[in-house]
Design a protein around this motif. Structure first.
Motif, PDB file in Angstrom:
ATOM      1  N   GLY A 112     -44.096 -47.842  90.868  1.00  0.00           N
ATOM      2  CA  GLY A 112     -43.534 -49.080  91.396  1.00  0.00           C
ATOM      3  C   GLY A 112     -42.053 -49.161  91.136  1.00  0.00           C
ATOM      4  N   TYR A 113     -41.471 -50.325  91.396  1.00  0.00           N
ATOM      5  CA  TYR A 113     -40.046 -50.520  91.210  1.00  0.00           C
ATOM      6  C   TYR A 113     -39.761 -51.814  90.467  1.00  0.00           C
ATOM      7  N   ASP A 114     -38.712 -51.794  89.671  1.00  0.00           N
ATOM      8  CA  ASP A 114     -38.046 -53.010  89.243  1.00  0.00           C
ATOM      9  C   ASP A 114     -37.066 -53.322  90.367  1.00  0.00           C
ATOM     10  N   THR A 115     -37.472 -54.179  91.308  1.00  0.00           N
ATOM     11  CA  THR A 115     -36.696 -54.350  92.534  1.00  0.00           C
ATOM     12  C   THR A 115     -35.305 -54.929  92.277  1.00  0.00           C
ATOM     13  N   ALA A 116     -35.186 -55.781  91.269  1.00  0.00           N
ATOM     14  CA  ALA A 116     -33.864 -56.333  90.961  1.00  0.00           C
ATOM     15  C   ALA A 116     -32.921 -55.222  90.480  1.00  0.00           C
ATOM     16  N   LEU A 117     -33.440 -54.334  89.616  1.00  0.00           N
ATOM     17  CA  LEU A 117     -32.620 -53.222  89.135  1.00  0.00           C
ATOM     18  C   LEU A 117     -32.310 -52.253  90.268  1.00  0.00           C
ATOM     19  N   LEU A 118     -33.300 -51.981  91.131  1.00  0.00           N
ATOM     20  CA  LEU A 118     -33.060 -51.119  92.284  1.00  0.00           C
ATOM     21  C   LEU A 118     -31.958 -51.685  93.157  1.00  0.00           C
ATOM     22  N   ALA A 119     -31.992 -52.987  93.410  1.00  0.00           N
ATOM     23  CA  ALA A 119     -30.952 -53.622  94.226  1.00  0.00           C
ATOM     24  C   ALA A 119     -29.581 -53.476  93.575  1.00  0.00           C
TER      25      ALA A 119
END
Length: 222
Positions: free
Chosen positions: A109-116
């Motif tokens: 999965g992703y830490d979407t905030a960190l990915l952004a």
């Protein structure tokens, strides 16, 4: 060295072999985004070898187990060679390697905030597999919502509730939205950090809270 081969770093040069001598896995259930993989190869070169089965136990020589779509993308780009690591396994083991190589990717999965944050900090998106429209969607998904005015009973409690609740946040699923307090946010944040630290992913966090944490508190003494 040809322009195509120059995309393979010196650290992998001793592992190269002609792409024409390699075969795709005969029953690969995975579909891949060849455009993104080809863009990555063209931008970054090959940064890890593909995995190939020698085939002495399967009668299928030089069959790719991990990296089938990388091989396809290299052929599309006109590469003559590609870096390879070798195995020599039977049919069952080969099938399991193909499946788990794909499955572990699915489970991540992703830490979407960190990915952004990472994507936003890059000078461009070349070779990332993302384009600006996709980045904009991630940013939209991670943006904080606008505050929602709560009804008042005439005694100012609506405004007070807005300050008490909505400066902290809410939980939403489908069309249902529930206000949560600072204490609730802090508890959820602590559970989230523990979960990500333990799993290196936030996938399944909702299920964890709804089941494991709920059951743990149900079993706690009153």
């Amino acid at each position: 060295m040809s322009p195509a081969n120059s995309r393979i770093p010196a650290s992998l040069a001793d592992l190269t072999m002609p792409v024409a001598e390699l075969a795709q896995y005969h029953r690969n259930p995975r579909t891949g985004d060849l455009d993104s993989i080809a863009e990555s190869l063209d931008t970054h070169g090959q940064y890890k070898p593909i995995v190939v089965n020698k085939g002495s136990l399967t009668d299928r020589p030089n069959e790719v187990l991990a990296g089938n779509h990388t091989l396809k993308a290299a052929k599309r780009l006109g590469w003559s060679d590609i870096a390879v690591t070798w195995l020599d396994v039977d049919d069952d083991t080969a099938a399991k390697i193909v499946i788990v190589d794909n499955r572990t990717s699915d489970l991540a999965g992703y830490d979407t905030a960190l990915l952004a944050d990472i994507l936003t900090d890059l000078p461009d998106l070349d070779g990332t597999g993302y384009d600006q429209e996709q980045l904009d969607q991630i940013l939209d998904d991670t943006s904080l919502p606008a505050p929602i005015e709560l009804p008042t009973d005439g005694a100012g409690t609506g405004a007070a509730a807005t300050v008490d609740y909505l400066q902290w946040g809410y939980m939403q699923w489908s069309s249902t939205r529930v206000r949560i307090t600072q204490a609730e946010v802090e508890l959820l944040d602590a559970l989230y950090k523990q979960f990500v630290d333990a799993h290196d992913s936030d996938m399944g966090f909702g299920w964890h809270v709804l089941n494991e944490e709920h059951q743990a508190h149900e079993g706690a003494p009153a």
